[in-house]
Design a protein around this motif. Structure first.
Motif, PDB file in Angstrom:
ATOM      1  N   PRO A 139       0.915  -1.104   0.073  1.00  0.00           N
ATOM      2  CA  PRO A 139       0.089   0.090   0.050  1.00  0.00           C
ATOM      3  C   PRO A 139       0.699   1.286  -0.109  1.00  0.00           C
ATOM      4  CG  PRO A 139      -0.030  -0.833   2.104  1.00  0.00           C
ATOM      5  CD  PRO A 139       0.921  -1.929   1.489  1.00  0.00           C
ATOM      6  N   CYS A 140       2.093   1.312   0.208  1.00  0.00           N
ATOM      7  CA  CYS A 140       2.957   2.454   0.428  1.00  0.00           C
ATOM      8  C   CYS A 140       3.058   3.185  -0.850  1.00  0.00           C
ATOM      9  CB  CYS A 140       4.363   1.973   0.969  1.00  0.00           C
ATOM     10  SG  CYS A 140       4.324   1.471   2.743  1.00  0.00           S
ATOM     11  N   HIS A 141       3.568   2.340  -2.077  1.00  0.00           N
ATOM     12  CA  HIS A 141       3.418   3.042  -3.174  1.00  0.00           C
ATOM     13  C   HIS A 141       2.750   2.183  -4.308  1.00  0.00           C
ATOM     14  CE1 HIS A 141       7.085   4.135  -0.907  1.00  0.00           C
ATOM     15  NE2 HIS A 141       6.819   5.253  -1.421  1.00  0.00           N
ATOM     16  N   HIS A 142       1.792   1.653  -3.939  1.00  0.00           N
ATOM     17  CA  HIS A 142       0.902   0.894  -4.897  1.00  0.00           C
ATOM     18  C   HIS A 142       1.530  -0.177  -5.877  1.00  0.00           C
ATOM     19  CE1 HIS A 142      -1.993   3.691  -3.743  1.00  0.00           C
ATOM     20  NE2 HIS A 142      -1.453   4.859  -4.066  1.00  0.00           N
ATOM     21  N   GLY A 143       2.460  -0.980  -5.059  1.00  0.00           N
ATOM     22  CA  GLY A 143       3.329  -2.209  -5.563  1.00  0.00           C
ATOM     23  C   GLY A 143       2.123  -3.271  -5.854  1.00  0.00           C
ATOM     24  N   PHE A 144       2.290  -4.095  -6.533  1.00  0.00           N
ATOM     25  CA  PHE A 144       1.472  -5.241  -6.652  1.00  0.00           C
ATOM     26  C   PHE A 144       2.562  -6.545  -7.199  1.00  0.00           C
ATOM     27  CE2 PHE A 144      -1.611  -1.802  -7.653  1.00  0.00           C
ATOM     28  CZ  PHE A 144      -2.336  -2.100  -6.724  1.00  0.00           C
ATOM     29  N   PHE A 145       2.166  -7.748  -6.545  1.00  0.00           N
ATOM     30  CA  PHE A 145       2.893  -9.035  -6.901  1.00  0.00           C
ATOM     31  C   PHE A 145       2.075  -9.964  -7.181  1.00  0.00           C
ATOM     32  CE2 PHE A 145       5.279  -5.999  -4.048  1.00  0.00           C
ATOM     33  CZ  PHE A 145       6.791  -6.109  -4.459  1.00  0.00           C
ATOM     34  N   ASP A 146       2.335 -10.792  -8.141  1.00  0.00           N
ATOM     35  CA  ASP A 146       1.617 -11.901  -8.426  1.00  0.00           C
ATOM     36  C   ASP A 146       2.048 -13.170  -7.426  1.00  0.00           C
ATOM     37  OD1 ASP A 146       0.321 -13.970  -9.885  1.00  0.00           O
ATOM     38  OD2 ASP A 146       2.348 -14.603 -10.996  1.00  0.00           O
ATOM     39  N   VAL A 147       0.809 -13.515  -6.946  1.00  0.00           N
ATOM     40  CA  VAL A 147       0.809 -14.508  -5.947  1.00  0.00           C
ATOM     41  C   VAL A 147       1.510 -15.947  -6.225  1.00  0.00           C
ATOM     42  CG1 VAL A 147      -1.492 -15.442  -6.076  1.00  0.00           C
ATOM     43  CG2 VAL A 147      -0.487 -15.316  -3.648  1.00  0.00           C
ATOM     44  N   LYS A 148       1.351 -16.143  -7.224  1.00  0.00           N
ATOM     45  CA  LYS A 148       2.043 -17.620  -7.613  1.00  0.00           C
ATOM     46  C   LYS A 148       3.586 -17.476  -8.067  1.00  0.00           C
ATOM     47  CE  LYS A 148      -2.128 -19.399  -9.613  1.00  0.00           C
ATOM     48  NZ  LYS A 148      -2.677 -20.477 -10.348  1.00  0.00           N
ATOM     49  N   THR A 149       4.008 -16.249  -8.326  1.00  0.00           N
ATOM     50  CA  THR A 149       5.643 -16.233  -8.686  1.00  0.00           C
ATOM     51  C   THR A 149       6.363 -15.247  -7.847  1.00  0.00           C
ATOM     52  OG1 THR A 149       5.208 -14.420 -10.286  1.00  0.00           O
ATOM     53  CG2 THR A 149       5.074 -16.789 -11.160  1.00  0.00           C
ATOM     54  N   GLY A 150       5.543 -14.395  -7.183  1.00  0.00           N
ATOM     55  CA  GLY A 150       6.256 -13.237  -6.479  1.00  0.00           C
ATOM     56  C   GLY A 150       6.712 -12.211  -7.083  1.00  0.00           C
ATOM     57  N   LYS A 151       6.756 -12.191  -8.507  1.00  0.00           N
ATOM     58  CA  LYS A 151       7.078 -11.165  -9.270  1.00  0.00           C
ATOM     59  C   LYS A 151       6.137  -9.842  -9.355  1.00  0.00           C
ATOM     60  CE  LYS A 151       9.728 -14.266 -12.568  1.00  0.00           C
ATOM     61  NZ  LYS A 151       9.590 -14.816 -13.714  1.00  0.00           N
ATOM     62  N   PRO A 152       6.674  -8.746  -9.371  1.00  0.00           N
ATOM     63  CA  PRO A 152       5.946  -7.568  -9.644  1.00  0.00           C
ATOM     64  C   PRO A 152       5.179  -7.496 -10.664  1.00  0.00           C
ATOM     65  CG  PRO A 152       8.128  -7.102 -10.055  1.00  0.00           C
ATOM     66  CD  PRO A 152       7.962  -8.443  -9.629  1.00  0.00           C
ATOM     67  N   THR A 153       3.745  -7.012 -10.464  1.00  0.00           N
ATOM     68  CA  THR A 153       3.022  -7.043 -11.688  1.00  0.00           C
ATOM     69  C   THR A 153       2.654  -5.316 -11.986  1.00  0.00           C
ATOM     70  OG1 THR A 153       1.318  -7.324 -10.472  1.00  0.00           O
ATOM     71  CG2 THR A 153       1.954  -9.203 -11.478  1.00  0.00           C
ATOM     72  N   GLY A 154       2.895  -4.427 -10.973  1.00  0.00           N
ATOM     73  CA  GLY A 154       2.454  -3.060 -11.348  1.00  0.00           C
ATOM     74  C   GLY A 154       3.406  -2.284  -9.936  1.00  0.00           C
ATOM     75  N   GLY A 155       3.338  -0.939 -10.561  1.00  0.00           N
ATOM     76  CA  GLY A 155       3.913  -0.015  -9.219  1.00  0.00           C
ATOM     77  C   GLY A 155       5.526  -0.029  -9.437  1.00  0.00           C
ATOM     78  N   PRO A 156       6.083   0.553  -8.433  1.00  0.00           N
ATOM     79  CA  PRO A 156       7.615   0.741  -8.508  1.00  0.00           C
ATOM     80  C   PRO A 156       8.544  -0.487  -8.199  1.00  0.00           C
ATOM     81  CG  PRO A 156       6.575   1.870  -6.680  1.00  0.00           C
ATOM     82  CD  PRO A 156       5.505   1.259  -7.406  1.00  0.00           C
ATOM     83  N   PRO A 157       8.106  -1.515  -7.630  1.00  0.00           N
ATOM     84  CA  PRO A 157       8.824  -2.738  -7.351  1.00  0.00           C
ATOM     85  C   PRO A 157       9.364  -3.129  -8.628  1.00  0.00           C
ATOM     86  CG  PRO A 157       7.041  -2.994  -5.869  1.00  0.00           C
ATOM     87  CD  PRO A 157       6.533  -1.751  -7.019  1.00  0.00           C
ATOM     88  N   GLN A 158      10.846  -3.612  -8.564  1.00  0.00           N
ATOM     89  CA  GLN A 158      11.221  -4.213  -9.855  1.00  0.00           C
ATOM     90  C   GLN A 158      11.872  -5.749  -9.690  1.00  0.00           C
ATOM     91  OE1 GLN A 158      11.717  -2.437 -12.892  1.00  0.00           O
ATOM     92  NE2 GLN A 158      10.440  -1.036 -11.926  1.00  0.00           N
ATOM     93  N   ARG A 159      11.827  -6.074  -8.367  1.00  0.00           N
ATOM     94  CA  ARG A 159      12.440  -7.476  -8.158  1.00  0.00           C
ATOM     95  C   ARG A 159      11.284  -8.137  -7.287  1.00  0.00           C
ATOM     96  NH1 ARG A 159      16.479  -6.310  -3.990  1.00  0.00           N
ATOM     97  NH2 ARG A 159      15.239  -4.392  -3.795  1.00  0.00           N
ATOM     98  N   PRO A 160      11.428  -9.524  -7.591  1.00  0.00           N
ATOM     99  CA  PRO A 160      10.327 -10.237  -6.911  1.00  0.00           C
ATOM    100  C   PRO A 160      10.357 -10.402  -5.433  1.00  0.00           C
ATOM    101  CG  PRO A 160      12.070 -11.724  -7.988  1.00  0.00           C
ATOM    102  CD  PRO A 160      12.176 -10.282  -8.372  1.00  0.00           C
ATOM    103  N   LEU A 161       9.425 -10.860  -4.756  1.00  0.00           N
ATOM    104  CA  LEU A 161       9.605 -11.062  -3.395  1.00  0.00           C
ATOM    105  C   LEU A 161      10.288 -12.291  -3.156  1.00  0.00           C
ATOM    106  CD1 LEU A 161       5.709 -10.266  -2.275  1.00  0.00           C
ATOM    107  CD2 LEU A 161       7.837  -8.870  -1.682  1.00  0.00           C
ATOM    108  N   PRO A 162      11.085 -12.474  -1.986  1.00  0.00           N
ATOM    109  CA  PRO A 162      11.851 -13.472  -1.715  1.00  0.00           C
ATOM    110  C   PRO A 162      10.979 -14.501  -1.148  1.00  0.00           C
ATOM    111  CG  PRO A 162      12.912 -11.643  -0.691  1.00  0.00           C
ATOM    112  CD  PRO A 162      11.761 -11.304  -1.192  1.00  0.00           C
TER     113      PRO A 162
END
Length: 183
Positions: A139-162
């Motif tokens: 919610p801080c910068h409207h980042g979104f991650f795919d729950v199946k891969t952890g990869k970012p799908t939107g917003g500023p994050p560029q790396r997947p979640l560990p």
């Protein structure tokens, strides 16, 4: 007894100083006048740089080993929750691998679980599970991650979640390790 002018002249020509003094301007042609000249200073600096470079080699080896993934870290398995405590589409927060490392487990179906460290890879804000959107949200910068891969799908994050490695046995879900980032 008074010195003759010839004697004074001959002393000046021989390179000796007429009176004791530590001033370098009077002994420029004297052997060993300075212990550290420019050439000596440069030799000392090159030597110091060489010693520094050699002393950092062990740390460079450790860093290369870590980056190459040769020495995989081993984590103690930890129980997250019993299977009957988590409904399909629900999430559970837990701490892994350390007690201060926050993580999030999501149950996608009866036998499909995903777990990630829930610190956003952008600026380490906490990541939450949004059942309505079906994705992990920062919610801080409207980042979104795919729950199946952890990869970012939107917003500023560029790396997947560990991602946290999981194992289900004896009616419970266990965390067994943390996957490395794949570039």
């Amino acid at each position: 007894m008074e010195r003759k002018p010839q004697e004074r002249e001959s002393k000046k020509e021989s390179g000796s100083v007429p009176f004791p003094e530590d001033n370098y301007t009077h002994n420029i042609r004297k052997a060993g006048e300075r212990k550290l000249d420019r050439r000596g200073f440069m030799k000392m600096m090159v030597g110091a740089a060489g010693i520094f470079a050699v002393s950092t080699l062990p740390w460079g080896g450790l860093a290369a080993k870590e980056l190459a993934g040769i020495g995989k870290r081993r984590y103690e398995p930890a129980k997250i929750a019993d299977l009957n405590q988590i409904g399909v589409g629900e999430a559970v927060e837990f701490a892994y691998p350390g007690k201060h490392d926050s993580a999030l487990l999501v149950r996608l179906s009866d036998n499909d679980f995903r777990a990630y460290q829930n610190a956003c890879t952008h600026l380490k804000c906490p990541v939450f599970w949004s059942k309505e959107q079906g994705e992990l949200v920062c919610p801080c910068h409207h980042g979104f991650f795919d729950v199946k891969t952890g990869k970012p799908t939107g917003g500023p994050p560029q790396r997947p979640l560990p991602e946290i490695e999981l194992k289900t046995e004896q009616g419970a879900v266990f965390a067994t390790g943390v996957k490395r980032y794949e570039t």
